[in-house]
Motif scaffolding. Sequence first.
Motif, PDB file in Angstrom:
ATOM      1  N   VAL A   6       0.859  -1.177   0.000  1.00  0.00           N
ATOM      2  CA  VAL A   6       0.000   0.000   0.000  1.00  0.00           C
ATOM      3  C   VAL A   6       0.899   1.232   0.000  1.00  0.00           C
ATOM      4  O   VAL A   6       1.586   1.510   0.987  1.00  0.00           O
ATOM      5  CB  VAL A   6      -0.943   0.032   1.219  1.00  0.00           C
ATOM      6  CG1 VAL A   6      -1.802   1.300   1.182  1.00  0.00           C
ATOM      7  CG2 VAL A   6      -1.823  -1.216   1.252  1.00  0.00           C
ATOM      8  N   ILE A   7       0.922   1.944  -1.115  1.00  0.00           N
ATOM      9  CA  ILE A   7       1.671   3.194  -1.190  1.00  0.00           C
ATOM     10  C   ILE A   7       0.722   4.302  -0.753  1.00  0.00           C
ATOM     11  O   ILE A   7      -0.167   4.712  -1.494  1.00  0.00           O
ATOM     12  CB  ILE A   7       2.201   3.439  -2.614  1.00  0.00           C
ATOM     13  CG1 ILE A   7       3.208   2.345  -2.986  1.00  0.00           C
ATOM     14  CG2 ILE A   7       2.846   4.815  -2.719  1.00  0.00           C
ATOM     15  CD1 ILE A   7       3.794   2.484  -4.383  1.00  0.00           C
ATOM     16  N   MET A   8       0.890   4.745   0.502  1.00  0.00           N
ATOM     17  CA  MET A   8       0.017   5.760   1.085  1.00  0.00           C
ATOM     18  C   MET A   8       0.888   6.912   1.563  1.00  0.00           C
ATOM     19  O   MET A   8       1.261   6.998   2.736  1.00  0.00           O
ATOM     20  CB  MET A   8      -0.826   5.184   2.225  1.00  0.00           C
ATOM     21  CG  MET A   8      -1.865   6.150   2.761  1.00  0.00           C
ATOM     22  SD  MET A   8      -3.212   5.338   3.684  1.00  0.00           S
ATOM     23  CE  MET A   8      -2.302   4.388   4.889  1.00  0.00           C
ATOM     24  N   PRO A   9       1.254   7.822   0.660  1.00  0.00           N
ATOM     25  CA  PRO A   9       2.206   8.881   0.999  1.00  0.00           C
ATOM     26  C   PRO A   9       1.643   9.860   2.019  1.00  0.00           C
ATOM     27  O   PRO A   9       0.482  10.271   1.942  1.00  0.00           O
ATOM     28  CB  PRO A   9       2.443   9.585  -0.352  1.00  0.00           C
ATOM     29  CG  PRO A   9       1.936   8.621  -1.388  1.00  0.00           C
ATOM     30  CD  PRO A   9       0.827   7.878  -0.737  1.00  0.00           C
ATOM     31  N   GLY A  10       2.491  10.237   2.966  1.00  0.00           N
ATOM     32  CA  GLY A  10       2.068  11.214   3.952  1.00  0.00           C
ATOM     33  C   GLY A  10       1.076  10.628   4.936  1.00  0.00           C
ATOM     34  O   GLY A  10       0.985   9.420   5.137  1.00  0.00           O
ATOM     35  N   GLU A  11       0.305  11.504   5.544  1.00  0.00           N
ATOM     36  CA  GLU A  11      -0.691  11.097   6.531  1.00  0.00           C
ATOM     37  C   GLU A  11      -2.063  11.053   5.872  1.00  0.00           C
ATOM     38  O   GLU A  11      -2.614  12.082   5.501  1.00  0.00           O
ATOM     39  CB  GLU A  11      -0.699  12.055   7.718  1.00  0.00           C
ATOM     40  CG  GLU A  11       0.582  12.020   8.537  1.00  0.00           C
ATOM     41  CD  GLU A  11       0.843  10.658   9.170  1.00  0.00           C
ATOM     42  OE1 GLU A  11      -0.140   9.986   9.557  1.00  0.00           O
ATOM     43  OE2 GLU A  11       2.025  10.268   9.262  1.00  0.00           O
ATOM     44  N   GLY A  12      -2.600   9.882   5.726  1.00  0.00           N
ATOM     45  CA  GLY A  12      -3.925   9.745   5.141  1.00  0.00           C
ATOM     46  C   GLY A  12      -5.009  10.107   6.146  1.00  0.00           C
ATOM     47  O   GLY A  12      -4.842   9.957   7.360  1.00  0.00           O
ATOM     48  N   ILE A  30       1.935  -4.223   3.391  1.00  0.00           N
ATOM     49  CA  ILE A  30       3.142  -3.484   3.729  1.00  0.00           C
ATOM     50  C   ILE A  30       2.913  -2.052   3.267  1.00  0.00           C
ATOM     51  O   ILE A  30       2.718  -1.810   2.074  1.00  0.00           O
ATOM     52  CB  ILE A  30       4.381  -4.088   3.052  1.00  0.00           C
ATOM     53  CG1 ILE A  30       4.579  -5.534   3.527  1.00  0.00           C
ATOM     54  CG2 ILE A  30       5.623  -3.250   3.354  1.00  0.00           C
ATOM     55  CD1 ILE A  30       5.676  -6.270   2.792  1.00  0.00           C
ATOM     56  N   VAL A  31       2.911  -1.114   4.193  1.00  0.00           N
ATOM     57  CA  VAL A  31       2.569   0.273   3.895  1.00  0.00           C
ATOM     58  C   VAL A  31       3.844   1.077   3.648  1.00  0.00           C
ATOM     59  O   VAL A  31       4.803   1.004   4.421  1.00  0.00           O
ATOM     60  CB  VAL A  31       1.764   0.908   5.042  1.00  0.00           C
ATOM     61  CG1 VAL A  31       1.429   2.366   4.722  1.00  0.00           C
ATOM     62  CG2 VAL A  31       0.480   0.112   5.293  1.00  0.00           C
ATOM     63  N   ILE A  32       3.849   1.814   2.536  1.00  0.00           N
ATOM     64  CA  ILE A  32       4.957   2.706   2.185  1.00  0.00           C
ATOM     65  C   ILE A  32       4.442   4.132   2.272  1.00  0.00           C
ATOM     66  O   ILE A  32       3.518   4.505   1.556  1.00  0.00           O
ATOM     67  CB  ILE A  32       5.464   2.402   0.760  1.00  0.00           C
ATOM     68  CG1 ILE A  32       5.942   0.954   0.661  1.00  0.00           C
ATOM     69  CG2 ILE A  32       6.581   3.371   0.362  1.00  0.00           C
ATOM     70  CD1 ILE A  32       6.214   0.506  -0.768  1.00  0.00           C
ATOM     71  N   ARG A  33       5.068   4.941   3.152  1.00  0.00           N
ATOM     72  CA  ARG A  33       4.579   6.299   3.375  1.00  0.00           C
ATOM     73  C   ARG A  33       5.495   7.382   2.826  1.00  0.00           C
ATOM     74  O   ARG A  33       5.073   8.517   2.640  1.00  0.00           O
ATOM     75  CB  ARG A  33       4.348   6.535   4.861  1.00  0.00           C
ATOM     76  CG  ARG A  33       3.173   5.740   5.420  1.00  0.00           C
ATOM     77  CD  ARG A  33       2.778   6.254   6.791  1.00  0.00           C
ATOM     78  NE  ARG A  33       1.632   5.537   7.314  1.00  0.00           N
ATOM     79  CZ  ARG A  33       0.360   5.839   7.038  1.00  0.00           C
ATOM     80  NH1 ARG A  33       0.095   6.856   6.243  1.00  0.00           N
ATOM     81  NH2 ARG A  33      -0.630   5.149   7.554  1.00  0.00           N
ATOM     82  N   GLU A  44       4.762  -7.254  -7.902  1.00  0.00           N
ATOM     83  CA  GLU A  44       3.957  -7.167  -6.692  1.00  0.00           C
ATOM     84  C   GLU A  44       2.576  -6.586  -7.006  1.00  0.00           C
ATOM     85  O   GLU A  44       2.355  -5.975  -8.047  1.00  0.00           O
ATOM     86  CB  GLU A  44       4.652  -6.291  -5.647  1.00  0.00           C
ATOM     87  CG  GLU A  44       6.006  -6.801  -5.193  1.00  0.00           C
ATOM     88  CD  GLU A  44       5.919  -8.045  -4.311  1.00  0.00           C
ATOM     89  OE1 GLU A  44       4.794  -8.476  -3.959  1.00  0.00           O
ATOM     90  OE2 GLU A  44       6.990  -8.584  -3.964  1.00  0.00           O
ATOM     91  N   LYS A  45       1.658  -6.781  -6.069  1.00  0.00           N
ATOM     92  CA  LYS A  45       0.346  -6.135  -6.109  1.00  0.00           C
ATOM     93  C   LYS A  45       0.439  -4.824  -5.332  1.00  0.00           C
ATOM     94  O   LYS A  45       0.900  -4.811  -4.183  1.00  0.00           O
ATOM     95  CB  LYS A  45      -0.729  -7.035  -5.496  1.00  0.00           C
ATOM     96  CG  LYS A  45      -0.867  -8.401  -6.175  1.00  0.00           C
ATOM     97  CD  LYS A  45      -1.618  -8.317  -7.482  1.00  0.00           C
ATOM     98  CE  LYS A  45      -1.936  -9.728  -8.009  1.00  0.00           C
ATOM     99  NZ  LYS A  45      -2.749  -9.710  -9.232  1.00  0.00           N
ATOM    100  N   ILE A  46       0.010  -3.731  -5.954  1.00  0.00           N
ATOM    101  CA  ILE A  46       0.200  -2.410  -5.365  1.00  0.00           C
ATOM    102  C   ILE A  46      -1.129  -1.664  -5.297  1.00  0.00           C
ATOM    103  O   ILE A  46      -1.866  -1.584  -6.286  1.00  0.00           O
ATOM    104  CB  ILE A  46       1.202  -1.579  -6.188  1.00  0.00           C
ATOM    105  CG1 ILE A  46       2.543  -2.308  -6.317  1.00  0.00           C
ATOM    106  CG2 ILE A  46       1.404  -0.207  -5.566  1.00  0.00           C
ATOM    107  CD1 ILE A  46       3.506  -1.637  -7.285  1.00  0.00           C
ATOM    108  N   ILE A  47      -1.411  -1.093  -4.134  1.00  0.00           N
ATOM    109  CA  ILE A  47      -2.542  -0.193  -3.960  1.00  0.00           C
ATOM    110  C   ILE A  47      -1.985   1.203  -3.732  1.00  0.00           C
ATOM    111  O   ILE A  47      -1.294   1.450  -2.740  1.00  0.00           O
ATOM    112  CB  ILE A  47      -3.429  -0.599  -2.774  1.00  0.00           C
ATOM    113  CG1 ILE A  47      -4.028  -2.002  -3.005  1.00  0.00           C
ATOM    114  CG2 ILE A  47      -4.547   0.427  -2.550  1.00  0.00           C
ATOM    115  CD1 ILE A  47      -4.772  -2.553  -1.795  1.00  0.00           C
ATOM    116  N   PHE A  48      -2.249   2.108  -4.660  1.00  0.00           N
ATOM    117  CA  PHE A  48      -1.897   3.512  -4.469  1.00  0.00           C
ATOM    118  C   PHE A  48      -3.049   4.176  -3.715  1.00  0.00           C
ATOM    119  O   PHE A  48      -4.138   4.346  -4.273  1.00  0.00           O
ATOM    120  CB  PHE A  48      -1.678   4.208  -5.812  1.00  0.00           C
ATOM    121  CG  PHE A  48      -0.492   3.711  -6.591  1.00  0.00           C
ATOM    122  CD1 PHE A  48       0.760   4.285  -6.412  1.00  0.00           C
ATOM    123  CD2 PHE A  48      -0.623   2.683  -7.510  1.00  0.00           C
ATOM    124  CE1 PHE A  48       1.859   3.841  -7.129  1.00  0.00           C
ATOM    125  CE2 PHE A  48       0.465   2.227  -8.242  1.00  0.00           C
ATOM    126  CZ  PHE A  48       1.723   2.809  -8.053  1.00  0.00           C
TER     127      PHE A  48
END
Length: 349
Positions: A6-12, A30-33, A44-48
């Motif tokens: 999960v690419i979740m940049p910054g504070e969601g 696995i969260v990428i911030r 990989e499977k990616i959720i933006f």
Amino acid sequence: MSRAYVIMPGEGSDFLQKMVGAATGGAETIVIRDAKEIPDLRNEKIIFAIELNGAGYNIALFEILSVLWDRGMDALLGAQGVVMIHCEQELFTRSVAQNVIFTANQMGCRFQGHPLVEATGNLANLRTWQKTLHKSLEEVCLELCGRLGKALMEDHPLKIERPKIVVLHASAHNTSNTLDLWNMVKEYLEGQDIQELHVENGTIVDCKGCSYTTCKHFSKRNSCFYGGAIVQEILPTIEKADAVVWICPNYNDAVSAKLTAVINRMTVLYRRTKLYDKSMFSVIVSGNSGSDSVAKQLISALSVNKSFRIPPYFALMATANDPGEIQRVLGIQEKAKAFAENLLGEIKA
């Protein structure tokens, strides 16, 4: 459900967190911030998952995309992605999503049909879905996120052998750099099942916006209220195809009027049968700049709205102005060959 990044940049926001939870269903994530420690995301499977501020920006998102871009054009090769995006107002969600999908695709990421769930500030964009699902707007959004995540994790497309390829263009043979570039590509597709359709002047009129009931009625009869070449030849050919290649010269940073009319009139086909197992490709030539603008328009119209698959590197783009100039673009034959090889390898369902 297997692992998802999960690419979740910054504070969601709290609501974006709910959207992610609905999409992942409690499975391993696995969260990428930020851009500091991005793992290898190939295959990989990616959720933006993107939160936009009032001005429509997320600086950390662009930092992450920039780091991936610097890794090379195979940084996301073999990956498959979807996008969920939330903004406190009604603007920006679609344009940012287009940019994310286009940029990731240029690095090798594929996207399934309907790869996007948008949540504007008051969720007014989901009112059409509400008429079908009969739930609150928040419940509608979370259900769509659940469907999106499930489709992502369960989608394992296989290559189609001997695919049916349809090519749509509205260009003049003697002056079009875009058509010349397609012809270069076609040299490397000898023996393939390819049908080309020329959308000529006077053969198609644009959609007039019939009601849902009227459109659905005619779609069940394999027709359209306005009839014409679109229902006699173009739509039946698209329906049988495994892949559609859109030949798009850049007209004022947009798809030409005749091809836009084809896309608009496809609604009658979409009402009858979803297009998830059809792949979209495009050849785009700009006289000066802006090929990415056309590519993003195709992404939004054909995949986000009409459910076409987006294979990796779906668009071949070049810059050429004067007639015949495409022949002198440095390395263009090599690009045409690579595009043809990718096209054949990535028509999957």
